[in-house]
Design an enzyme around this catalytic site. Structure first.
Site, PDB file in Angstrom:
ATOM      1  CB  CYS A  28       0.252   6.002   8.985  1.00 43.42           C
ATOM      2  SG  CYS A  28      -0.681   6.280   7.182  1.00 43.42           S
ATOM      3  CG  HIS A  87       2.208   1.684   7.701  1.00 40.72           C
ATOM      4  ND1 HIS A  87       1.364   1.798   8.953  1.00 40.72           N
ATOM      5  CD2 HIS A  87       1.588   2.411   6.997  1.00 40.72           C
ATOM      6  CE1 HIS A  87       0.641   2.611   8.800  1.00 40.72           C
ATOM      7  NE2 HIS A  87       0.488   3.027   7.214  1.00 40.72           N
TER       8      HIS A  87
HETATM    9  N1  GLN Z   1      -6.649   7.485   7.412  1.00 41.46           N
HETATM   10  C1  GLN Z   1      -5.645   7.628   6.852  1.00 41.46           C
HETATM   11  C2  GLN Z   1      -5.238   8.085   5.304  1.00 41.46           C
HETATM   12  O1  GLN Z   1      -5.762   7.283   4.582  1.00 41.46           O
HETATM   13  C3  GLN Z   1      -4.346   7.174   7.484  1.00 41.46           C
HETATM   14  C4  GLN Z   1      -4.212   5.807   6.870  1.00 41.46           C
HETATM   15  C5  GLN Z   1      -3.215   5.002   7.471  1.00 41.46           C
HETATM   16  O2  GLN Z   1      -3.001   5.086   8.722  1.00 41.46           O
HETATM   17  N2  GLN Z   1      -2.576   4.035   6.963  1.00 41.46           N
HETATM   18  O3  GLN Z   1      -4.827   9.283   4.990  1.00 41.46           O
END
Ligand code: GLN
Length: 264
Positions: free
Chosen positions: A99, A201
Site C-alpha cells: 500500500c 493488507h
Molecule cells: N496514503 C495512501 C493512500 O491513501 C496509502 C494508504 C495505506 O497505506 N493504507 O492512498
C-alpha cells in the site's frame, strides 16, 4: 536427493516498520518467521528506520502501508535508498511492499494535499491521489497473481491513491473482486523479478501461504544461488493459513463488487 545443509537462514530488512504499519502489516514478518521455522530456515532481521543506513546486502525486504502523513516522513530517505534498493531488486532480492510502501516503491506519489513525494522507483509505477470528494478504494480484494505458483491472493485494501503502471511495469495480479491499483484497468500491484508491490493488507502473508512460500524460496535462491540444494524448500501443508485464505476469499466474493473495467 541431496538434503539441504542445516543452519540455513535468510536475511530480512524491514523498512520503517515503526512508522509504516497499518492493518497489521507487521504481521507479515511474524508469518514469515513462523513459516521459515516450519521449513527449518532461520530469519535474521535488520530493522531500518529513520536515520539508519541500509546493510550491505539482504535476501528480502519488507515495507508496510501508512497514510500520507507517515509517507511524508519517510519519502525523502526512502528515495535516497532508491539506487541501492533498485540494485537489490535487479539482483533478485525478494521484496514485499504494501500500500503506502508500494506507492513509495514507485517513481512518485502525488498525495491528497498535492505534494509530490519522491519514490525509490523499484517499480515503474506512479500514484495520484484524486481530488477531494473522490471515493477511496476500500474493501476485500481478491485477485489472481501473475507470479508462478501463487494463483489466488486475498486481502483488504484501503487507499485513496490511484496507481498506474508505466511502460516497463508488470502487474502483480489481476483483480477479480475489489479495486486494485486504480479501479479502472484491473491490475493489482506490480512485480519486478522477485519484488512484489501490492495494495493487499490483512496481514497479507498469514492468509496467502503460496505467496509466503514464493517469497521465502526467492530469498533462499538469492542467498545460496539458484541451483544450490540449500535454496530448495519442500512443499508442506499450511492448513490454518489455507483456512484463513478460504474464509477471506469467501468474504471478498460475497461482499466486494466483481471487477468491471471502467470504460472511458
Ligand atoms: N496514503 C495512501 C493512500 O491513501 C496509502 C494508504 C495505506 O497505506 N493504507 O492512498
Amino acid at each position: 536427493m541431496t538434503s539441504p545443509a542445516p543452519g540455513r537462514a535468510i536475511r530480512v530488512v524491514t523498512l520503517y516498520d515503526d512508522v509504516m504499519n497499518v492493518y497489521a502489516d507487521r504481521g507479515n514478518l511474524i508469518a514469515l518467521k513462523a513459516r521459515a521455522a516450519e521449513h527449518g530456515i532461520g530469519v535474521e532481521v535488520v530493522s531500518v528506520s529513520l536515520g539508519n543506513p541500509l546493510p550491505d546486502d539482504t535476501d528480502l525486504v519488507l515495507i508496510g502501508g501508512g497514510q500520507d502523513r507517515e509517507q511524508r516522513r519517510i519519502a525523502d530517505e526512502l528515495a535516497a535508498h532508491g539506487p541501492r534498493l533498485r540494485g537489490w531488486a535487479g539482483a533478485g532480492t525478494a521484496m514485499l511492499a504494501v500500500c503506502g510502501g508500494f506507492q513509495l516503491f514507485g517513481r512518485w506519489y502525488r498525495d491528497a494535499s498535492g505534494i509530490e513525494l519522491p519514490g525509490a522507483a523499484v517499480f515503474d509505477v506512479t500514484t495520484l491521489a484524486p481530488g477531494p470528494g473522490a471515493a477511496r478504494c476500500i474493501g476485500d480484494l481478491l485477485a489472481t497473481a501473475e507470479v508462478e505458483g501463487v494463483r489466488e491472493v486475498v486481502g483488504f485494501e484501503n487507499h485513496g491513491g490511484r496507481t498506474y503502471l508505466g511502460p516497463t511495469a508488470q502487474p502483480f495480479a489481476r483483480v477479480e473482486y475489489g479495486h486494485g491499483n486504480n479501479g479502472e484497468d484491473g491490475t493489482e500491484g506490480a512485480v519486478f523479478r522477485n519484488a512484489v508491490g501490492t495494495y493487499l493488507h490483512g496481514s497479507l502473508l498469514p492468509k496467502n501461504p503460496a505467496l509466503l512460500d514464493w517469497l521465502i524460496a526467492a530469498a533462499l535462491r538469492h542467498r545460496y544461488g539458484d541451483d544450490a540444494p540449500e535454496a530448495r524448500i519442500e512443499s508442506r501443508p499450511a492448513p490454518f493459513a489455507e483456512r484463513a485464505h478460504a474464509a477471506s476469499a469467501a468474504v471478498a466474493r460475497r461482499r466486494s463488487p466483481k471487477f468491471e473495467p471502467v470504460v472511458k
